[in-house]
Scaffold this active site. Structure first.
Site, mmCIF file in Angstrom:
data_model
loop_
_atom_site.group_PDB
_atom_site.id
_atom_site.type_symbol
_atom_site.label_atom_id
_atom_site.label_comp_id
_atom_site.label_asym_id
_atom_site.label_seq_id
_atom_site.Cartn_x
_atom_site.Cartn_y
_atom_site.Cartn_z
ATOM 1 N N SER A 176 0.826 -1.214 0.000
ATOM 2 C CA SER A 176 0.000 0.000 0.000
ATOM 3 C C SER A 176 0.862 1.267 0.000
ATOM 4 O O SER A 176 0.487 2.275 -0.608
ATOM 5 C CB SER A 176 -0.972 0.007 1.191
ATOM 6 O OG SER A 176 -0.313 0.201 2.406
ATOM 7 N N MET A 227 10.374 -7.152 3.744
ATOM 8 C CA MET A 227 10.515 -7.820 5.039
ATOM 9 C C MET A 227 11.849 -8.541 5.230
ATOM 10 O O MET A 227 11.988 -9.343 6.143
ATOM 11 C CB MET A 227 9.359 -8.810 5.241
ATOM 12 C CG MET A 227 7.993 -8.126 5.321
ATOM 13 S SD MET A 227 7.939 -6.734 6.488
ATOM 14 C CE MET A 227 7.968 -7.633 8.044
ATOM 15 N N ARG A 228 12.830 -8.250 4.391
ATOM 16 C CA ARG A 228 14.136 -8.887 4.545
ATOM 17 C C ARG A 228 15.197 -7.876 4.942
ATOM 18 O O ARG A 228 15.128 -6.725 4.510
ATOM 19 C CB ARG A 228 14.592 -9.488 3.213
ATOM 20 C CG ARG A 228 14.273 -10.892 3.105
ATOM 21 C CD ARG A 228 14.383 -11.446 1.737
ATOM 22 N NE ARG A 228 13.277 -12.348 1.618
ATOM 23 C CZ ARG A 228 13.214 -13.510 2.246
ATOM 24 N NH1 ARG A 228 14.229 -13.942 2.960
ATOM 25 N NH2 ARG A 228 12.149 -14.251 2.156
ATOM 26 N N ASN A 245 13.600 3.950 3.923
ATOM 27 C CA ASN A 245 12.611 2.986 4.417
ATOM 28 C C ASN A 245 11.545 3.733 5.191
ATOM 29 O O ASN A 245 11.817 4.799 5.746
ATOM 30 C CB ASN A 245 13.306 1.978 5.348
ATOM 31 C CG ASN A 245 12.337 0.938 5.899
ATOM 32 O OD1 ASN A 245 11.477 0.421 5.184
ATOM 33 N ND2 ASN A 245 12.457 0.637 7.187
ATOM 34 N N HIS A 270 9.119 3.164 8.473
ATOM 35 C CA HIS A 270 9.003 2.295 9.646
ATOM 36 C C HIS A 270 7.825 2.780 10.491
ATOM 37 O O HIS A 270 7.687 3.980 10.731
ATOM 38 C CB HIS A 270 10.301 2.350 10.463
ATOM 39 C CG HIS A 270 10.268 1.464 11.660
ATOM 40 N ND1 HIS A 270 10.388 0.090 11.556
ATOM 41 C CD2 HIS A 270 10.105 1.732 12.981
ATOM 42 C CE1 HIS A 270 10.292 -0.434 12.765
ATOM 43 N NE2 HIS A 270 10.125 0.537 13.646
ATOM 44 N N SER A 327 8.050 6.835 10.609
ATOM 45 C CA SER A 327 9.289 7.544 10.292
ATOM 46 C C SER A 327 9.813 7.082 8.937
ATOM 47 O O SER A 327 9.782 5.896 8.643
ATOM 48 C CB SER A 327 10.374 7.226 11.341
ATOM 49 O OG SER A 327 9.910 7.426 12.657
ATOM 50 N N GLU A 346 23.551 0.015 8.078
ATOM 51 C CA GLU A 346 23.751 -1.353 8.549
ATOM 52 C C GLU A 346 23.013 -1.592 9.870
ATOM 53 O O GLU A 346 22.762 -2.740 10.242
ATOM 54 C CB GLU A 346 25.247 -1.644 8.749
ATOM 55 C CG GLU A 346 26.046 -1.760 7.451
ATOM 56 C CD GLU A 346 26.462 -0.433 6.849
ATOM 57 O OE1 GLU A 346 26.010 0.648 7.323
ATOM 58 O OE2 GLU A 346 27.251 -0.461 5.872
ATOM 59 N N ASP A 372 16.829 -0.117 11.373
ATOM 60 C CA ASP A 372 15.975 1.045 11.651
ATOM 61 C C ASP A 372 16.752 2.182 12.323
ATOM 62 O O ASP A 372 16.187 2.954 13.109
ATOM 63 C CB ASP A 372 14.767 0.641 12.513
ATOM 64 C CG ASP A 372 13.917 -0.426 11.838
ATOM 65 O OD1 ASP A 372 13.808 -0.390 10.601
ATOM 66 O OD2 ASP A 372 13.375 -1.294 12.548
ATOM 67 N N ALA A 406 -1.249 7.636 7.909
ATOM 68 C CA ALA A 406 -0.206 8.667 8.028
ATOM 69 C C ALA A 406 1.006 8.302 7.160
ATOM 70 O O ALA A 406 1.637 9.181 6.553
ATOM 71 C CB ALA A 406 0.208 8.823 9.494
HETATM 72 C C1 GRF Z 1 3.994 -0.682 6.802
HETATM 73 O O1 GRF Z 1 3.439 -0.626 8.070
HETATM 74 C C2 GRF Z 1 5.396 -0.141 6.842
HETATM 75 O O2 GRF Z 1 5.570 0.851 7.780
HETATM 76 C C3 GRF Z 1 6.179 -1.358 7.248
HETATM 77 O O3 GRF Z 1 5.557 -2.441 6.613
HETATM 78 C C4 GRF Z 1 4.200 -2.105 6.321
HETATM 79 C C5 GRF Z 1 4.041 -2.251 4.838
HETATM 80 O O4 GRF Z 1 2.738 -2.101 4.394
HETATM 81 N N1 GRF Z 1 7.571 -1.169 6.912
HETATM 82 P P1 GRF Z 1 2.463 -1.990 2.841
HETATM 83 O O5 GRF Z 1 3.017 -3.262 2.190
HETATM 84 O O6 GRF Z 1 3.130 -0.769 2.322
HETATM 85 O O7 GRF Z 1 0.980 -1.950 2.706
#
Ligand code: GRF
Length: 187
Positions: free
Chosen positions: A13, A89-90, A106, A108, A135, A141, A144, A172
């Site tokens: 999204s 997610m990696r 990124n 977060h 954020s 490295e 977050d 947000a």
């Molecule tokens: C979001 O909450 C983002 O902050 C986190 O992973 C989620 C990803 O959601 N890093 P989407 O795939 O962008 O819908």
């Protein structure tokens, strides 16, 4: 126009909001590639349907360096200048981060430096915080841990669960990420 490559693992999204913003007037970046470690990521089909080049490579059955070399080649093949992680997610290896030093961002779902890592919403509720948020930061490295480029706060309301809070934070995120990336792309 700065060429941005987006890495996703799931629904994407945030990727969708970046794509939409890149097509608005005054945009400073365009999306050159959406790539994923998950060939089944729903966001890939969405991107393809919106005429964005896509690339998928599962890391299964190969060393991480080989997997990352393929992702790297796809990004460079698309002349990507900035990588935007959006629900990817990696963990990127130190080598990969070094090759793109200062050019990976990124989003977060917490007000960093609070709640690095996973389960951010549950941890914010558990701590009794009055606000949560998201954020956008440079990827280094340290998980977050890179420079924070922008943040947005939302209230934590009585009765919030991690799910209800994550919906508010996600809204947000969709406002924050395109704005911050637009500025970053002009640097
Ligand atoms: C979001 O909450 C983002 O902050 C986190 O992973 C989620 C990803 O959601 N890093 P989407 O795939 O962008 O819908």
């Amino acid at each position: 126009m700065t060429r941005v490559g987006i890495l996703i693992s799931g629904r994407g999204s945030n990727m969708m909001s970046l794509v939409q913003a890149s097509r608005a007037s005054g945009a400073t970046y365009d999306i050159a590639l959406v790539a994923s470690d998950n060939p089944e990521a729903p966001g890939l089909a969405w991107a393809a349907a919106h005429d964005i080049p896509t690339y998928a490579q599962s890391p299964r059955g190969m060393p991480k360096a080989e997997y990352e070399a393929k992702i790297d080649a796809a990004l460079r093949g698309a002349n990507v200048e900035i990588i935007a992680l959006a629900g990817y997610m990696r963990l990127l290896s130190d080598d990969f981060v070094a090759r793109w030093r200062g050019r990976i961002v990124n989003i977060h779902p917490s007000l960093l430096p609070k709640y690095k890592g996973l389960d951010t919403h549950a941890r914010a509720i558990e701590a009794g915080d009055a606000t949560a948020g998201c954020s956008v930061h440079i990827v280094t490295e340290e998980l977050d841990g890179g420079e924070i480029l922008g943040q947005a706060a939302v209230p934590i309301l009585p009765g919030d669960t991690p799910d209800t809070l994550s919906e508010r934070v996600l809204a947000a995120e969709h406002r924050l990420y395109p704005t911050v990336l637009a500025d970053f792309a002009t640097l």
